[in-house]
Design an enzyme around this catalytic site. Structure first.
Site, PDB file in Angstrom:
ATOM      1  N   HIS A  73       7.924   1.633  -3.304  1.00 35.82           N
ATOM      2  CA  HIS A  73       7.976   2.950  -2.657  1.00 35.82           C
ATOM      3  C   HIS A  73       6.760   3.139  -1.751  1.00 35.82           C
ATOM      4  O   HIS A  73       6.889   3.543  -0.588  1.00 35.82           O
ATOM      5  CB  HIS A  73       8.033   4.032  -3.743  1.00 35.82           C
ATOM      6  CG  HIS A  73       7.968   5.437  -3.239  1.00 35.82           C
ATOM      7  ND1 HIS A  73       8.993   6.332  -3.420  1.00 35.82           N
ATOM      8  CD2 HIS A  73       7.005   6.122  -2.565  1.00 35.82           C
ATOM      9  CE1 HIS A  73       8.658   7.493  -2.877  1.00 35.82           C
ATOM     10  NE2 HIS A  73       7.447   7.388  -2.358  1.00 35.82           N
ATOM     11  N   GLU A  74       5.574   2.851  -2.285  1.00 38.86           N
ATOM     12  CA  GLU A  74       4.348   3.055  -1.507  1.00 38.86           C
ATOM     13  C   GLU A  74       4.212   2.027  -0.386  1.00 38.86           C
ATOM     14  O   GLU A  74       3.804   2.368   0.728  1.00 38.86           O
ATOM     15  CB  GLU A  74       3.125   3.044  -2.424  1.00 38.86           C
ATOM     16  CG  GLU A  74       3.139   4.097  -3.527  1.00 38.86           C
ATOM     17  CD  GLU A  74       3.379   5.525  -3.064  1.00 38.86           C
ATOM     18  OE1 GLU A  74       3.140   5.848  -1.885  1.00 38.86           O
ATOM     19  OE2 GLU A  74       3.820   6.347  -3.892  1.00 38.86           O
ATOM     20  N   HIS A  77       6.201   3.015   2.628  1.00 39.68           N
ATOM     21  CA  HIS A  77       5.541   3.982   3.516  1.00 39.68           C
ATOM     22  C   HIS A  77       4.677   3.256   4.546  1.00 39.68           C
ATOM     23  O   HIS A  77       4.694   3.596   5.738  1.00 39.68           O
ATOM     24  CB  HIS A  77       4.662   4.945   2.710  1.00 39.68           C
ATOM     25  CG  HIS A  77       5.416   6.009   1.987  1.00 39.68           C
ATOM     26  ND1 HIS A  77       6.218   6.935   2.624  1.00 39.68           N
ATOM     27  CD2 HIS A  77       5.483   6.306   0.663  1.00 39.68           C
ATOM     28  CE1 HIS A  77       6.743   7.754   1.727  1.00 39.68           C
ATOM     29  NE2 HIS A  77       6.320   7.387   0.526  1.00 39.68           N
TER      30      HIS A  77
END
Length: 165
Positions: A73-74, A77
């Protein structure tokens, strides 16, 4: 931070970067990784710094979910920022990286038990219900820096005098 978990986190991060490099046919720098997020957040991506910060307590309590979901998820980004520039944090570009590149469902929030990291909360009331406010918001009310209102009845919230946790 546990050395073995830290090593696994770096491995997952490197695997995500490798998948992104293959998908976008370009190279990406390996992000730095720290374990200094506090509170209820699982992780944070710092786009301009190319840095990922994780919550060490939640990571220790939920290692598999961090390795399978939070770290991708990170990283997504960072990849979305490096490929597309400034875009909505969980917009279609980020979702595309998560689902098409990393093959991970594009969930925007976690569902971890946060009891071990939850700070103090205080009970506030309006005309129709009660709300728990964090210590940060409670202190802003006490310092007269903020007024919070109910989302249903729009009345301002007032402190009941009760500390919940």
């Amino acid at each position: 931070m546990d050395i073995e978990l830290s090593y696994k986190a770096k491995q997952v991060m490197a695997n995500c970067i490798a998948m992104a490099e293959q998908a976008f046919k370009r190279s990406f720098p390996i992000p730095s990784l720290t374990f200094n997020v506090r509170g209820k957040a699982a992780g944070k991506a710092y786009l301009q710094l190319n840095e990922i910060r994780l919550n060490p307590k939640l990571f220790k309590e939920n290692p598999q979910a961090f390795l399978k979901e939070v770290i991708p998820h990170e990283v997504a980004h960072l990849i979305a920022y490096q490929v597309y520039g400034r875009v909505r944090p969980h917009g279609k570009e980020w979702q595309g990286v998560m689902e098409a590149v990393f093959k991970v469902p594009a969930k925007t929030t976690h569902s971890f038990d946060v009891a071990s990291v939850q700070g103090k909360t205080f009970e506030y009331r309006c005309g129709c219900m009660t709300y728990p406010l964090s210590i940060r918001r409670h202190n802003k009310v006490l310092r007269k820096e903020a007024v919070y209102s109910c989302q249903k009845c729009r009345q301002p919230l007032s402190f009941t005098g009760t500390q919940l946790s």
